[in-house]
Design a protein around this motif. Structure first.
Motif, PDB file in Angstrom:
ATOM      1  N   LYS A  16     -37.659  14.483 -20.155  1.00  0.00           N
ATOM      2  CA  LYS A  16     -39.080  14.433 -20.473  1.00  0.00           C
ATOM      3  C   LYS A  16     -39.242  13.622 -21.743  1.00  0.00           C
ATOM      4  CE  LYS A  16     -43.107  17.249 -21.735  1.00  0.00           C
ATOM      5  NZ  LYS A  16     -43.616  18.609 -22.037  1.00  0.00           N
ATOM      6  N   THR A  17     -40.280  12.808 -21.809  1.00  0.00           N
ATOM      7  CA  THR A  17     -40.581  12.059 -23.021  1.00  0.00           C
ATOM      8  C   THR A  17     -41.979  12.408 -23.505  1.00  0.00           C
ATOM      9  OG1 THR A  17     -41.461  10.157 -21.795  1.00  0.00           O
ATOM     10  CG2 THR A  17     -39.098  10.152 -22.286  1.00  0.00           C
ATOM     11  N   GLY A  18     -42.201  12.193 -24.779  1.00  0.00           N
ATOM     12  CA  GLY A  18     -43.517  12.473 -25.342  1.00  0.00           C
ATOM     13  C   GLY A  18     -43.499  12.232 -26.835  1.00  0.00           C
ATOM     14  N   GLN A  19     -44.465  12.788 -27.527  1.00  0.00           N
ATOM     15  CA  GLN A  19     -44.544  12.697 -28.971  1.00  0.00           C
ATOM     16  C   GLN A  19     -44.893  14.060 -29.544  1.00  0.00           C
ATOM     17  OE1 GLN A  19     -47.158   9.663 -30.475  1.00  0.00           O
ATOM     18  NE2 GLN A  19     -45.843   7.995 -29.793  1.00  0.00           N
ATOM     19  N   PHE A  20     -44.112  14.513 -30.499  1.00  0.00           N
ATOM     20  CA  PHE A  20     -44.460  15.721 -31.226  1.00  0.00           C
ATOM     21  C   PHE A  20     -45.514  15.360 -32.268  1.00  0.00           C
ATOM     22  CE2 PHE A  20     -39.955  17.163 -30.189  1.00  0.00           C
ATOM     23  CZ  PHE A  20     -40.371  18.036 -29.196  1.00  0.00           C
ATOM     24  N   ALA A  21     -46.565  16.145 -32.310  1.00  0.00           N
ATOM     25  CA  ALA A  21     -47.656  15.947 -33.272  1.00  0.00           C
ATOM     26  C   ALA A  21     -48.235  14.534 -33.208  1.00  0.00           C
ATOM     27  CB  ALA A  21     -47.171  16.255 -34.691  1.00  0.00           C
ATOM     28  N   ASP A  22     -48.119  13.902 -32.043  1.00  0.00           N
ATOM     29  CA  ASP A  22     -48.624  12.532 -31.853  1.00  0.00           C
ATOM     30  C   ASP A  22     -48.017  11.547 -32.840  1.00  0.00           C
ATOM     31  OD1 ASP A  22     -50.326  13.222 -29.713  1.00  0.00           O
ATOM     32  OD2 ASP A  22     -51.895  13.866 -31.105  1.00  0.00           O
ATOM     33  N   LEU A  23     -46.826  11.864 -33.356  1.00  0.00           N
ATOM     34  CA  LEU A  23     -46.176  11.008 -34.348  1.00  0.00           C
ATOM     35  C   LEU A  23     -44.724  10.716 -34.037  1.00  0.00           C
ATOM     36  CD1 LEU A  23     -47.420  12.415 -37.796  1.00  0.00           C
ATOM     37  CD2 LEU A  23     -47.890  10.147 -36.849  1.00  0.00           C
ATOM     38  N   TYR A  24     -44.011  11.717 -33.527  1.00  0.00           N
ATOM     39  CA  TYR A  24     -42.563  11.637 -33.426  1.00  0.00           C
ATOM     40  C   TYR A  24     -42.148  11.499 -31.960  1.00  0.00           C
ATOM     41  CZ  TYR A  24     -43.543  13.851 -37.889  1.00  0.00           C
ATOM     42  OH  TYR A  24     -44.065  14.148 -39.122  1.00  0.00           O
ATOM     43  N   PRO A  25     -41.846  10.274 -31.510  1.00  0.00           N
ATOM     44  CA  PRO A  25     -41.401  10.106 -30.126  1.00  0.00           C
ATOM     45  C   PRO A  25     -40.130  10.906 -29.872  1.00  0.00           C
ATOM     46  CG  PRO A  25     -41.912   7.982 -31.139  1.00  0.00           C
ATOM     47  CD  PRO A  25     -41.901   8.999 -32.241  1.00  0.00           C
ATOM     48  N   TYR A  26     -40.039  11.499 -28.691  1.00  0.00           N
ATOM     49  CA  TYR A  26     -38.850  12.268 -28.378  1.00  0.00           C
ATOM     50  C   TYR A  26     -38.450  12.085 -26.919  1.00  0.00           C
ATOM     51  CZ  TYR A  26     -41.593  15.841 -25.906  1.00  0.00           C
ATOM     52  OH  TYR A  26     -42.412  16.499 -25.020  1.00  0.00           O
ATOM     53  N   GLY A  49     -39.946   2.603 -29.602  1.00  0.00           N
ATOM     54  CA  GLY A  49     -40.315   4.009 -29.688  1.00  0.00           C
ATOM     55  C   GLY A  49     -40.654   4.643 -28.361  1.00  0.00           C
ATOM     56  N   GLU A  50     -40.652   3.864 -27.290  1.00  0.00           N
ATOM     57  CA  GLU A  50     -40.888   4.393 -25.950  1.00  0.00           C
ATOM     58  C   GLU A  50     -39.544   4.587 -25.265  1.00  0.00           C
ATOM     59  OE1 GLU A  50     -43.767   5.216 -24.521  1.00  0.00           O
ATOM     60  OE2 GLU A  50     -44.993   4.629 -26.248  1.00  0.00           O
ATOM     61  N   TYR A  51     -39.211   5.826 -24.946  1.00  0.00           N
ATOM     62  CA  TYR A  51     -37.929   6.105 -24.302  1.00  0.00           C
ATOM     63  C   TYR A  51     -38.028   5.737 -22.825  1.00  0.00           C
ATOM     64  CZ  TYR A  51     -36.107   8.413 -28.439  1.00  0.00           C
ATOM     65  OH  TYR A  51     -35.644   8.663 -29.707  1.00  0.00           O
ATOM     66  N   GLY A  52     -37.650   4.500 -22.534  1.00  0.00           N
ATOM     67  CA  GLY A  52     -37.679   3.999 -21.177  1.00  0.00           C
ATOM     68  C   GLY A  52     -36.378   4.285 -20.444  1.00  0.00           C
ATOM     69  N   ARG A  53     -36.188   3.582 -19.335  1.00  0.00           N
ATOM     70  CA  ARG A  53     -35.023   3.824 -18.479  1.00  0.00           C
ATOM     71  C   ARG A  53     -33.711   3.560 -19.204  1.00  0.00           C
ATOM     72  NH1 ARG A  53     -35.237   0.882 -12.809  1.00  0.00           N
ATOM     73  NH2 ARG A  53     -37.084   2.237 -12.754  1.00  0.00           N
ATOM     74  N   GLN A  54     -33.640   2.476 -19.967  1.00  0.00           N
ATOM     75  CA  GLN A  54     -32.400   2.122 -20.638  1.00  0.00           C
ATOM     76  C   GLN A  54     -32.029   3.155 -21.704  1.00  0.00           C
ATOM     77  OE1 GLN A  54     -32.142  -1.967 -21.928  1.00  0.00           O
ATOM     78  NE2 GLN A  54     -30.675  -1.491 -23.544  1.00  0.00           N
ATOM     79  N   GLU A  55     -32.987   3.524 -22.551  1.00  0.00           N
ATOM     80  CA  GLU A  55     -32.705   4.505 -23.604  1.00  0.00           C
ATOM     81  C   GLU A  55     -32.365   5.872 -23.012  1.00  0.00           C
ATOM     82  OE1 GLU A  55     -35.038   1.192 -25.036  1.00  0.00           O
ATOM     83  OE2 GLU A  55     -35.559   2.688 -23.513  1.00  0.00           O
TER      84      GLU A  55
END
Length: 289
Positions: A16-26, A49-55
């Protein structure tokens, strides 16, 4: 009732990808009962900062051995960092993520992330179950400072190919140490690093150059594993030993024939030592794992 083996397998590697507090990509990998928070190094500032397929593929491979027991969170810094965003401020942000989003966890910091992880553990030991300082130490080695300044000059020029190639020269050994920089300068031009905010790379390198936690090691309460390589020019054998000696409760695992990229070149052994440490096994110092 027996569980569907396919659903168990899917859950083990679910992401799962997203951002904690709209600041911290995870990036979250797996659904294990324990939590491992991973603080990445300089490379965190080198992508968008976008965790795509490669990352996602990279981190799933790196932490595959943890997924039976752990939910792994790889948490990034914000994009667009302030010039004075040093390690201590970064640590405060990661502490907020632990407190508000992931809960207490074992914390693994890699390279620059290891500097941040030490400060998190020092400031908020209640949130850190065990600490791993990976290919990092209490400060940058003296002979690593000119190398980091060279990386900084490439970052100022936004010459990401040169920065990556120069870094590879000091990360890998043997054939990889010769081949990877060459590939980065040639075929790698087709897929260069893509920092979302180029200034973040300079800020990150300044934070590494500025940090010295050697006089605060005794304040770090969580049990700690210091793991690295003797030939690492950034965090040398002397720095690894100084860090280990200054910590109240620590183990040292050191590869004799590796550099800064030992966690990639010897991935299975490196992550295996970390898993055993997190599970409470007593480790001896590896000479040639």
């Amino acid at each position: 009732m027996a569980r569907d083996p396919m659903s168990v397998s899917d859950a083990r590697t679910a992401t799962k990808t997203g951002q904690f507090a709209d600041l911290y990509p995870y990036l979250r990998i797996g659904t294990g009962p324990k939590t491992l928070l991973v603080i990445p190094g300089l490379g965190d500032a080198m992508f968008d900062g976008e965790y795509g397929r490669q990352e996602t593929w990279f981190f799933k491979q790196l932490f595959d051995g943890f997924l039976d027991e752990y939910t792994v969170y790889v948490v990034s810094r914000p994009r667009g960092l302030a010039d004075d965003y040093f390690v201590e401020a970064m640590a405060q942000d990661y502490a907020r993520v632990l407190e508000s989003d992931t809960g207490s966890a074992s914390v693994l910091g890699l390279s620059m992330g290891g500097l941040i992880a030490q400060e998190v553990a020092r400031e908020r030991p209640d949130l850190v179950e065990r600490l791993v300082v990976g290919v990092s130490g209490c400060r940058l080695a003296a002979n690593g400072r000119p190398l980091v300044r060279q990386l900084r000059s490439f970052a100022l020029e936004e010459d990401w190919i040169a920065l990556r190639s120069h870094l590879y020269e000091h990360m890998f050994t043997g054939v990889r140490g010769r081949l990877y920089p060459l590939l980065s300068r040639t075929a790698g031009r087709l897929q260069p690093p893509t920092p979302a905010a180029p200034g973040d790379v300079v800020t990150s390198l300044d934070a590494v150059l500025e940090y010295d936690g050697s006089d605060r090691l005794g304040e770090i309460e969580p049990r700690t594993l210091v793991i690295g390589a003797a030939e690492d020019p950034f965090f040398t054998e002397a720095i690894l030993r100084e860090t280990h000696a200054g910590l109240p409760d620590s183990q040292l695992a050191m590869y004799r024939d590796g550099k800064h990229g030992v966690f990639l070149e010897k991935r299975a052994g490196f992550t295996g030592w970390i898993r055993r440490f997190l599970e409470g096994e007593t480790a001896r110092v590896p000479q040639q794992p």
